[in-house]
Design an enzyme around this catalytic site. Structure first.
Site, short mmCIF file in Angstrom:
data_model
loop_
_atom_site.label_atom_id
_atom_site.label_comp_id
_atom_site.label_asym_id
_atom_site.label_seq_id
_atom_site.Cartn_x
_atom_site.Cartn_y
_atom_site.Cartn_z
N TYR A 175 4.88 -5.63 6.96
CA TYR A 175 4.94 -5.10 5.60
C TYR A 175 3.73 -4.28 5.17
O TYR A 175 3.87 -3.22 4.58
CB TYR A 175 5.13 -6.25 4.60
CG TYR A 175 5.26 -5.78 3.18
CD1 TYR A 175 6.47 -5.28 2.70
CD2 TYR A 175 4.18 -5.79 2.31
CE1 TYR A 175 6.60 -4.82 1.40
CE2 TYR A 175 4.30 -5.34 1.01
CZ TYR A 175 5.51 -4.85 0.56
OH TYR A 175 5.61 -4.39 -0.72
N CYS A 235 -6.78 -5.11 0.65
CA CYS A 235 -7.42 -3.90 0.13
C CYS A 235 -7.41 -2.85 1.22
O CYS A 235 -7.04 -3.11 2.36
CB CYS A 235 -8.86 -4.19 -0.31
SG CYS A 235 -9.01 -5.51 -1.54
N GLY A 293 -3.61 -1.37 -2.42
CA GLY A 293 -4.18 -1.90 -3.65
C GLY A 293 -4.15 -0.87 -4.75
O GLY A 293 -4.66 0.24 -4.59
N ASN A 346 -12.54 -5.41 3.24
CA ASN A 346 -11.13 -5.77 3.27
C ASN A 346 -11.02 -7.12 3.95
O ASN A 346 -11.42 -7.28 5.11
CB ASN A 346 -10.33 -4.72 4.05
CG ASN A 346 -8.89 -5.14 4.28
OD1 ASN A 346 -8.37 -5.99 3.57
ND2 ASN A 346 -8.26 -4.55 5.28
N GLY A 347 -10.52 -8.13 3.24
CA GLY A 347 -10.39 -9.45 3.81
C GLY A 347 -10.78 -10.52 2.81
O GLY A 347 -10.80 -10.28 1.60
#
Length: 490
Positions: free
Chosen positions: A261, A19, A45, A120-121
């Site tokens: 990426y 995210c 996201g 985020n995670g």
């Protein structure tokens, strides 16, 4: 092309990103700034997004399914989010599932006032903690692992909110970058190993936090520094900033796949240009896996920087042998398998005039299930390529991630069940090679794994998980399966 290959399925064939989070405190149009920052993080996201603001009296929230531009589409909507402090989140569902109730930032009214959190995670012991909390009477409103943190704060017996926050984080395992808001302050922090990224910037007197530096660029903020692993930064309404380090100083293990990426190429990670790292990965590939060919072709868009590096190092001309439609979203972060499968077929088209009769070197960032690589190789052959050689800008992805990246189950990863020779046959290429783990570390500019102290989390390539995986161990024990190897926990 034949789509009845024995291992071919309709799932996406890229690692699904985690995210993106963004927050700002100290500016009159905090929500508008947040929406702009989230737009810069949209690649992290595309399923849903949300913003919460504070106007000095109360919290205001808006969440929705879809892109930032769809959910926050006009000035009237932004006017519903007043205040000088706001935080936001773009989401792909790694833990919890789809649906509006899981869209962040999450908000709760605690004993000491309102509290919001954007995460985020992934919390790798969330199921265990949730079960314990429910047994004590907690009532969950979402299925997101992030809500576990809120309940841990609410039930902590420490007197101050900051102490409760630290107490809660001491109980969680896994990866997290968090942006939280209370009526008095904004709090930003990273997990003790710094697995997920978080940076800080300034717009005048306002303080900004974001998952990537590109979001700072887009909102006109000056980069200040990264939030350090295990650091908690408090920013009060008057701009005063306080840093806390309650978790000690563990060896950092930021996710190395951010360089390969996840991050935008115009971001900076760990002081290194993401674009330059990817170009250097391509150069390492050319040194490690040379081949006689006529044209280097990237699989767009993520393979472009590595392909440029491969072409520069090898002296083989670079060409856009595949044209990507930019009206199709990134395949793997679409919410349904059917949508992802349809997007793969619409997303790329061979540039026959360039490819026909040529020996092609295809450059992509990774191979996950192998289904996309199979289709792209066949596309090149259908366009008349004489030979198709695949080169991959990451080592074989042979293990699942449990830190916020929604990878397939391990048995669905091509590299977990096949060696390189078997993978070559699977994608029907003339040859296949991956950059080595040492080559990847050289490109990132970090010492390799030779000294036994890796500077990044590379578990998806090596199986060396840097934290405990409590929920996974419990699930595998219940199923009578072998537990995946877990690296040493500092």
């Amino acid at each position: 092309m034949n789509l009845t290959h024995p291992f071919l399925d309709a799932d996406g064939d890229k690692l699904r990103e985690e995210c993106g989070i963004f927050g700002v405190i100290g500016t009159a149009e905090a929500a508008a700034t947040t929406a702009l920052g989230l737009h810069a993080l949209q690649h992290r996201g595309q399923e849903a997004c949300g913003i919460i603001s504070w106007d000095g009296q109360q919290f205001f929230a808006r969440r929705g399914l879809g892109h930032v531009a769809q959910v926050f589409s006009d000035a009237a909507i932004m006017a519903e989010l007043p205040g000088a402090m706001a935080s936001g989140h773009v989401r792909y569902s790694t833990t919890g599932g789809q649906g509006l109730r899981n869209v962040q930032p999450l908000h709760a009214d605690l004993a000491r006032g309102g509290f919001s959190i954007a995460h985020n995670g992934n919390i790798s012991n969330a199921m265990t903690l949730k079960r314990e909390l429910v047994e004590k009477g907690a009532i969950f409103q979402s299925t997101s692992d992030t809500e576990v943190i809120i309940h841990l704060i609410a039930t902590s017996r420490y007197p101050t909110l900051l102490d409760r926050f630290v107490d809660a984080l001491r109980m969680v395992e896994g990866a997290y970058s968090l942006i939280c808001m209370t009526p008095k302050r904004m709090i930003a922090c990273r997990d003790p190993l710094g697995i997920r990224p978080l940076v800080m910037g300034k717009i005048g007197e306002a303080t900004v936090f974001a998952s990537e530096t590109v979001a700072l660029d887009v909102v006109g903020a000056e980069f200040v520094r990264e939030i350090e692993p295990g650091e908690i930064v408090e920013v009060r309404q008057d701009g005063r900033l306080t840093s806390h380090r309650p978790f000690g100083n563990l060896p950092a293990r930021p996710c190395i796949f951010e360089h390969v990426y996840f991050s935008r190429p115009d971001s900076v990670m760990g002081g290194r240009s993401v674009y330059e790292v990817r170009r250097q990965i391509g150069a390492e590939l050319a040194i490690e896996a040379p081949v006689e060919a006529d044209l280097v072709v990237p699989v767009p868009d993520s393979g472009v920087p590595a392909a440029i590096g491969y072409a520069q190092q090898s002296g083989i001309p670079f060409g856009l042998g595949i044209i990507r439609s930019h009206y199709v979203g990134r395949t793997f972060i679409q919410p349904s398998d059917g949508a992802r499968h349809a997007d793969v077929k619409r997303k790329h088209n061979a540039n026959r005039a360039l490819v026909e009769g040529k020996r092609i070197v295809l450059i992509d960032d990774s191979i996950v299930r192998g289904t996309t690589s199979l289709k792209i190789v066949q596309m090149m052959r259908d366009a008349g390529a004489a030979e198709v050689h695949m080169r991959v800008a990451s080592p074989p992805t042979s293990h699942s991630c449990f830190y916020g990246v929604d990878t397939p189950e391990r048995h669905k990863l091509l590299a977990a069940r096949m060696d390189v020779q078997e993978m070559t046959k699977f994608i029907v290429a003339d040859s296949l090679a991956f950059v080595s783990i040492d080559g990847l570390y050289r490109a990132v500019g970090a010492p390799g794994r030779e000294d036994g102290c890796p500077r990044h989390c590379d578990a998806c390539f090596t199986g060396d998980y840097p934290t405990r995986l409590t929920d996974l161990v419990e699930r595998e024990a219940e199923a009578g399966q072998l537990v995946l190897p877990v690296g040493k926990v500092a």
